[in-house]
Structure formats: structure tokens, C-alpha cells
Design a protein around this motif. Structure first.
Motif, PDB file in Angstrom:
ATOM      1  N   VAL A   1       0.818  -1.209   0.000  1.00  0.00           N
ATOM      2  CA  VAL A   1       0.000   0.000   0.000  1.00  0.00           C
ATOM      3  C   VAL A   1       0.855   1.264   0.000  1.00  0.00           C
ATOM      4  O   VAL A   1       2.023   1.257   0.379  1.00  0.00           O
ATOM      5  CB  VAL A   1      -0.939   0.042   1.234  1.00  0.00           C
ATOM      6  CG1 VAL A   1      -1.980  -1.062   1.138  1.00  0.00           C
ATOM      7  CG2 VAL A   1      -0.157  -0.054   2.530  1.00  0.00           C
TER       8      VAL A   1
ATOM      9  N   ALA B   1      -2.757   6.126   4.852  1.00  0.00           N
ATOM     10  CA  ALA B   1      -4.096   5.545   4.776  1.00  0.00           C
ATOM     11  C   ALA B   1      -5.129   6.641   4.985  1.00  0.00           C
ATOM     12  O   ALA B   1      -4.973   7.494   5.860  1.00  0.00           O
ATOM     13  CB  ALA B   1      -4.261   4.451   5.824  1.00  0.00           C
TER      14      ALA B   1
ATOM     15  N   LEU C   1      -5.171   2.809   0.232  1.00  0.00           N
ATOM     16  CA  LEU C   1      -5.757   2.186   1.416  1.00  0.00           C
ATOM     17  C   LEU C   1      -6.773   3.112   2.079  1.00  0.00           C
ATOM     18  O   LEU C   1      -6.438   4.212   2.524  1.00  0.00           O
ATOM     19  CB  LEU C   1      -4.677   1.817   2.425  1.00  0.00           C
ATOM     20  CG  LEU C   1      -5.181   1.201   3.736  1.00  0.00           C
ATOM     21  CD1 LEU C   1      -5.940  -0.090   3.474  1.00  0.00           C
ATOM     22  CD2 LEU C   1      -4.042   0.935   4.702  1.00  0.00           C
TER      23      LEU C   1
ATOM     24  N   ASP D   1      -9.429   3.182   5.225  1.00  0.00           N
ATOM     25  CA  ASP D   1      -9.699   2.507   6.493  1.00  0.00           C
ATOM     26  C   ASP D   1     -11.057   2.936   7.021  1.00  0.00           C
ATOM     27  O   ASP D   1     -11.312   4.123   7.229  1.00  0.00           O
ATOM     28  CB  ASP D   1      -8.608   2.864   7.508  1.00  0.00           C
ATOM     29  CG  ASP D   1      -8.830   2.187   8.844  1.00  0.00           C
ATOM     30  OD1 ASP D   1      -8.330   1.061   9.026  1.00  0.00           O
ATOM     31  OD2 ASP D   1      -9.509   2.780   9.705  1.00  0.00           O
TER      32      ASP D   1
ATOM     33  N   PHE E   1      -0.655   0.466  11.542  1.00  0.00           N
ATOM     34  CA  PHE E   1      -1.426   1.567  10.971  1.00  0.00           C
ATOM     35  C   PHE E   1      -1.954   2.424  12.117  1.00  0.00           C
ATOM     36  O   PHE E   1      -3.043   2.172  12.642  1.00  0.00           O
ATOM     37  CB  PHE E   1      -2.582   1.021  10.119  1.00  0.00           C
ATOM     38  CG  PHE E   1      -2.123   0.269   8.914  1.00  0.00           C
ATOM     39  CD1 PHE E   1      -1.908   0.917   7.715  1.00  0.00           C
ATOM     40  CD2 PHE E   1      -1.874  -1.097   8.988  1.00  0.00           C
ATOM     41  CE1 PHE E   1      -1.457   0.223   6.603  1.00  0.00           C
ATOM     42  CE2 PHE E   1      -1.426  -1.807   7.888  1.00  0.00           C
ATOM     43  CZ  PHE E   1      -1.214  -1.139   6.687  1.00  0.00           C
TER      44      PHE E   1
ATOM     45  N   ILE F   1      -2.891   6.659   9.582  1.00  0.00           N
ATOM     46  CA  ILE F   1      -4.258   6.890   9.121  1.00  0.00           C
ATOM     47  C   ILE F   1      -4.629   8.333   9.458  1.00  0.00           C
ATOM     48  O   ILE F   1      -4.454   8.775  10.587  1.00  0.00           O
ATOM     49  CB  ILE F   1      -5.248   5.942   9.810  1.00  0.00           C
ATOM     50  CG1 ILE F   1      -4.877   4.482   9.551  1.00  0.00           C
ATOM     51  CG2 ILE F   1      -6.679   6.211   9.336  1.00  0.00           C
ATOM     52  CD1 ILE F   1      -5.609   3.506  10.446  1.00  0.00           C
TER      53      ILE F   1
END
Length: 316
Positions: free
Chosen positions: A18, A22, A51, A53, A211, A283
Motif C-alpha cells: 500500500v 491511509a 488504502l 480505512d 497503521f 491513518i
């Protein structure tokens, strides 16, 4: 938009790779309405991101919502754009009001509901969102592994688990030949560094890709709450806890590094996080399209060892 020259990062022992940022989907259908969410997803993927989430529980806490709103928006975007192959979708189970906890039958039903909302036949990364000690861990682990065997999920992950419970999950996996988790989602950022103890050691031991959520400390690390500014965002009330001497020192250090690179504080805060051991991608979420370029820039800005050390020292 030109895709940046960014190396993809593998997720633990999985075959998934990835972009090193994110996109948090917690805001989709909440502080970002459908059109804003679509524009953000367009720009994120056009900028090289992949990505996204989310969780089945997002955003059941909003009056009038029932949970699954974020997944539904992502599913509508996929249906509109036909860009499912441009996304790596991570979602979670245990917080949807209709699918609470981690009993095996609940996990299986929740996964089917998430697949339907997302409009896809497979979830790339499926998280146990919160530990559920009311259910024998063997039952939970077996259910997740069974979803891999059924082709409904590609990879297993855990979020908000203690180091000891990760040990137990891995022991069950090894004893039964189940599919092992490949990722861990902890609370981690420049002003929340408890992860750097036992949890990071487990990530290293078990080769879990990390993450971190709340990568910008609920907005505090953007610098917008300095100097006694009011914290009035529906998502950022928790930022007030960082308005202290330590927080001031972190913002001062971010100011210096951001000025040297001519980028925003958010870019530097996420870049610091991206460069920490075991981290695959921080993230971060945005409610407005104009906030996204600062996030995307964090994937490519190069911090020197001295800059990383200065930021770490300021937040120690």
C-alpha cells in the motif's frame, strides 16, 4: 493529478502492498457528506493513495445514523467510478449496533453485511476492532481464519488489543494452523507514544504492519489549536488535552521542521509517524478536499535524522 513517485509498503507478511498513507473513512457520511466524500476519494486515489480505512460501526453515534454509513459511501463511490481495483479496503467488526462483539456467528454476519454495503466480494484487511473477552479467543480466531478460507477477506488484523492478548491470539493461531494477523492498528502519534513499548515489540516479533490511528492527535498536530484557540470541531474535542507545555514544545518543533521544508505541520507530523519502526502508513482523515494535499505530501517528504530526533525529543 500526477501520481507521486512513492514506494508501496508491504503489510506485514501478507502479499498486500500500500501507499504509505491511509485515508480514514470515519468522516464519510458524517462530517463529510456524500459529495465531499466522493471528491476526497477521487483526489486520494488520483494522488496515488489506495488504502481506505473504515469500520462497520462508523458512524452509529450520530443522531439518525445506524452504523455502516461510511462503508455505504465507499460502496457508492466504487459503484460510480468502477475503481474497486484502485482501493485496498480495511474495515472492522465489533462496534455496529446490530453486530456487537466478536462471537463467531456475529463476525460472519457482520462481514457479509460489510461486503454488501461496500459492494465488493472481498475485504482486503478485516480487523477485530476491539477485544471481546466475553468470547473464547479460540472461537474468534477460528471465525476470522474461516473468512480467509471462504475467500471473503484477504488478511486479518487487530485493533486496540493489548500486547498480552496479541500473544494469546498468536498462540491460538499457531496451535490450530489458523491464518495469522498481518496488521495492528494502535493509537499512536507524536503526543501519544505508549505504542513504543510492548506493542511495538509485538509488532516486530510477529511482523505486524502498523497503521496508527489519530495520527494528527484529533487535529492538535495541525497547529490550529495553539495559543488558546477554541476546540470546536465535532471530531476534535479531545485535542484540548494537549494544550500544555509539552504540547507547546511539540508544536514549536513541528513549526521549525515544517518551515525548513515549506510544508504544513500536518505533513511533518504524519511523515514523522510514517518513518517510525514497524509503521506501514499513518491513518488520517479529512472532511474537506482542501485538507487532503497536506496529507498526501507526508508520503514523500524526506526528514533528516536530525529532524526526526528533534521531533522525538520535543515529545518525549
Amino acid at each position: 493529478m500526477t501520481t507521486p513517485d512513492t514506494h508501496l509498503v508491504p503489510i506485514g507478511r501478507s502479499d498486500l502492498q500500500v501507499f504509505p498513507l491511509a485515508l480514514g473513512g470515519n468522516v464519510f457520511g458524517w462530517t463529510a457528506d456524500r459529495d465531499a466524500s466522493f471528491a476526497i476519494l477521487d483526489a486520494f486515489t488520483d494522488g496515488g493513495g489506495d488504502l481506505v480505512d473504515t469500520a462497520d460501526g462508523y458512524s452509529h453515534w450520530v443522531p439518525g445514523h445506524t452504523g455502516g454509513e461510511s462503508e455505504s459511501v465507499i460502496g457508492e463511490w466504487i459503484a460510480r467510478t468502477r475503481r474497486r481495483d484502485d482501493l485496498v479496503i480495511a474495515t472492522k467488526v465489533s462496534t455496529h449496533p446490530q453486530f456487537s462483539g466478536l462471537a463467531p456467528e456475529n463476525i460472519r454476519a457482520a462481514a457479509d453485511a460489510s461486503l454488501a454495503r461496500l459492494g465488493t466480494d472481498v475485504i482486503d484487511v478485516y480487523y477485530a476492532h476491539f477485544d471481546d473477552e466475553s468470547v473464547p479467543l479460540e472461537d474468534t480466531v477460528a471465525a476470522f481464519s474461516g473468512l480467509v478460507d471462504a475467500g471473503k477477506i484477504r488478511a486479518i488484523a487487530v485493533s486496540n488489543y493489548s500486547a498480552e492478548r496479541i500473544d494469546e491470539w498468536m498462540a491460538v493461531t499457531e496451535a490450530n494452523g489458523f491464518h495469522a494477523p498481518v496488521a495492528l492498528q494502535p493509537h499512536y502519534n507524536l503526543v501519544e507514544r505508549d505504542f513504543e513499548g510492548a506493542l511495538r515489540e509485538r509488532a516486530e516479533r510477529y511482523e505486524l504492519g502498523v497503521f496508527p490511528y489519530f495520527g494528527l492527535a484529533k487535529g492538535f498536530l495541525t497547529g490550529k489549536y495553539r495559543g488558546g484557540a477554541s476546540v470546536d470541531s465535532p471530531r476534535a474535542g479531545g485535542a484540548a488535552e494537549y494544550l500544555n507545555a509539552r504540547g507547546d514544545a511539540v508544536i514549536e518543533a513541528l513549526d521549525a521542521v515544517a518551515a525548513a521544508h515549506e510544508v504544513s505541520l500536518a505533513t511533518i507530523a504524519l511523515a514523522w509517524l510514517r518513518l517510525q519502526p514497524t509503521v506501514v502508513a499513518p491513518i488520517a482523515s479529512v472532511s474537506r478536499l482542501e485538507q487532503l494535499p497536506d496529507l498526501l505530501a507526508s508520503a514523500t517528504v524526506a526528514l533528516t535524522p536530525e529532524e526526526l530526533a528533534a521531533l522525538s525529543a520535543a515529545s518525549a
